[in-house]
Scaffold this active site. Structure first.
Site, short mmCIF file in Angstrom:
data_model
loop_
_atom_site.label_atom_id
_atom_site.label_comp_id
_atom_site.label_asym_id
_atom_site.label_seq_id
_atom_site.Cartn_x
_atom_site.Cartn_y
_atom_site.Cartn_z
N LYS A 106 -8.42 -11.83 -12.43
CA LYS A 106 -9.26 -12.28 -11.32
C LYS A 106 -9.34 -13.81 -11.25
O LYS A 106 -9.34 -14.39 -10.19
CB LYS A 106 -10.65 -11.67 -11.49
CG LYS A 106 -11.63 -11.99 -10.40
CD LYS A 106 -12.93 -11.27 -10.65
CE LYS A 106 -13.96 -11.60 -9.61
NZ LYS A 106 -15.23 -10.91 -9.86
N HIS A 111 -17.19 -0.15 -12.68
CA HIS A 111 -17.54 -1.48 -13.18
C HIS A 111 -18.80 -1.44 -14.07
O HIS A 111 -19.04 -2.37 -14.85
CB HIS A 111 -17.76 -2.42 -11.99
CG HIS A 111 -17.70 -3.86 -12.35
ND1 HIS A 111 -16.54 -4.48 -12.77
CD2 HIS A 111 -18.65 -4.81 -12.37
CE1 HIS A 111 -16.78 -5.75 -13.02
NE2 HIS A 111 -18.05 -5.98 -12.80
N ARG A 123 -18.39 -2.14 -17.82
CA ARG A 123 -18.34 -3.56 -18.20
C ARG A 123 -19.73 -4.16 -18.27
O ARG A 123 -20.09 -4.86 -19.21
CB ARG A 123 -17.54 -4.34 -17.15
CG ARG A 123 -16.17 -4.72 -17.55
CD ARG A 123 -15.44 -5.32 -16.36
NE ARG A 123 -15.58 -6.75 -16.24
CZ ARG A 123 -14.96 -7.63 -17.00
NH1 ARG A 123 -14.18 -7.23 -17.97
NH2 ARG A 123 -15.11 -8.92 -16.81
N ARG A 166 -11.65 -4.71 -16.39
CA ARG A 166 -11.86 -4.41 -14.98
C ARG A 166 -10.85 -3.32 -14.60
O ARG A 166 -9.74 -3.29 -15.11
CB ARG A 166 -11.59 -5.63 -14.11
CG ARG A 166 -12.50 -6.80 -14.38
CD ARG A 166 -12.06 -8.02 -13.56
NE ARG A 166 -12.87 -9.18 -13.87
CZ ARG A 166 -12.54 -10.10 -14.78
NH1 ARG A 166 -11.40 -10.01 -15.46
NH2 ARG A 166 -13.34 -11.12 -14.99
N HIS A 178 -13.94 -14.05 -18.41
CA HIS A 178 -14.63 -14.91 -17.45
C HIS A 178 -14.16 -16.35 -17.63
O HIS A 178 -13.80 -16.76 -18.73
CB HIS A 178 -16.15 -14.84 -17.66
CG HIS A 178 -16.73 -13.53 -17.23
ND1 HIS A 178 -17.92 -13.05 -17.72
CD2 HIS A 178 -16.28 -12.59 -16.36
CE1 HIS A 178 -18.19 -11.88 -17.17
NE2 HIS A 178 -17.20 -11.57 -16.35
N TYR A 235 -24.03 -11.31 -15.07
CA TYR A 235 -24.09 -9.90 -15.47
C TYR A 235 -25.45 -9.56 -16.06
O TYR A 235 -25.94 -8.45 -15.93
CB TYR A 235 -23.05 -9.63 -16.58
CG TYR A 235 -21.69 -9.22 -16.11
CD1 TYR A 235 -21.00 -9.94 -15.16
CD2 TYR A 235 -21.07 -8.11 -16.66
CE1 TYR A 235 -19.73 -9.58 -14.77
CE2 TYR A 235 -19.79 -7.74 -16.28
CZ TYR A 235 -19.14 -8.47 -15.32
OH TYR A 235 -17.89 -8.10 -14.94
#
Length: 199
Positions: A58, A133, A136, A33, A167, A176
């Site tokens: 995150k 982004h 990713r 990220r 994640h 995603y």
């Protein structure tokens, strides 16, 4: 990517161009990220083991991101370059602004929009514009697509992909994948084959 990297010459400061170019190459090679990359400190770059330590991300996780040898060389060259800005007192950031402070997230988004425009990366619509982004997202989709193309069971890759991307659980990774037309087409074909074999 070539057009995007070439576009970094649009910035007035040569050092800022080098910083942005190195940062984009790192994002491309690791699929981190942008927020994770700009929060890296010099100490988070483990040259000997060829990894980046991404801390308190995150989801409040810490993980190691393996680097290709070329990325280790590029980051080492970036840190050892001549003419870099003097670090602002207390700044340990890996990537520095022109005044020696940590790069700012909003400034990076603005810089990327300028790069995308210079590189003539066209938006698909008014609401679907190129974003940092996307690197990713594309990586996640291509990883699963490769599983389908190889004839393997791509679901087996989800746990690894989820861990690599940082994640909390595979459900975040599935999000995603849900909006990828290429993936949905392959899933549809596989379902049709399955139904055909069953009948």
């Amino acid at each position: 990517m070539t057009a995007l990297l070439d576009a970094t010459n649009v910035f007035r400061s040569e050092d800022y161009s080098v910083t942005i170019r190195t940062l984009i190459m790192l994002l491309y090679s690791t699929r981190m990220r942008i927020g994770e990359a700009i929060m890296l400190d010099v100490e988070d770059f483990d040259i000997a083991n060829g990894v980046l330590i991404v801390r308190n991300t995150k989801f409040d996780k810490t993980r190691e991101v393996p680097l290709h040898r070329s990325s280790v060389v590029a980051l080492s060259a970036y840190l050892g370059r001549d003419g870099q800005p003097k670090r602002h007192r207390g700044t340990r950031a890996l990537f520095l602004s022109t005044v020696g402070t940590r790069l700012d997230y909003n400034c990076m988004q603005k810089a990327f929009r300028r790069l995308a425009e210079t590189a003539r990366l066209m938006p698909r619509s008014s609401s679907c514009r190129p974003r940092l982004h996307d690197l990713r997202h594309t990586f996640a989709v291509e990883t699963i697509l490769d599983g389908y193309r190889d004839g393997n069971e791509p679901g087996n890759r989800i746990a690894l992909l989820s861990t690599y991307l940082g994640h909390v659980d595979p459900a975040s990774t599935y999000w995603y994948l849900s909006a990828a037309p290429e993936l949905m087409a392959l899933v549809g074909r596989r379902l049709e084959q399955s139904l055909g074999e069953a009948s």
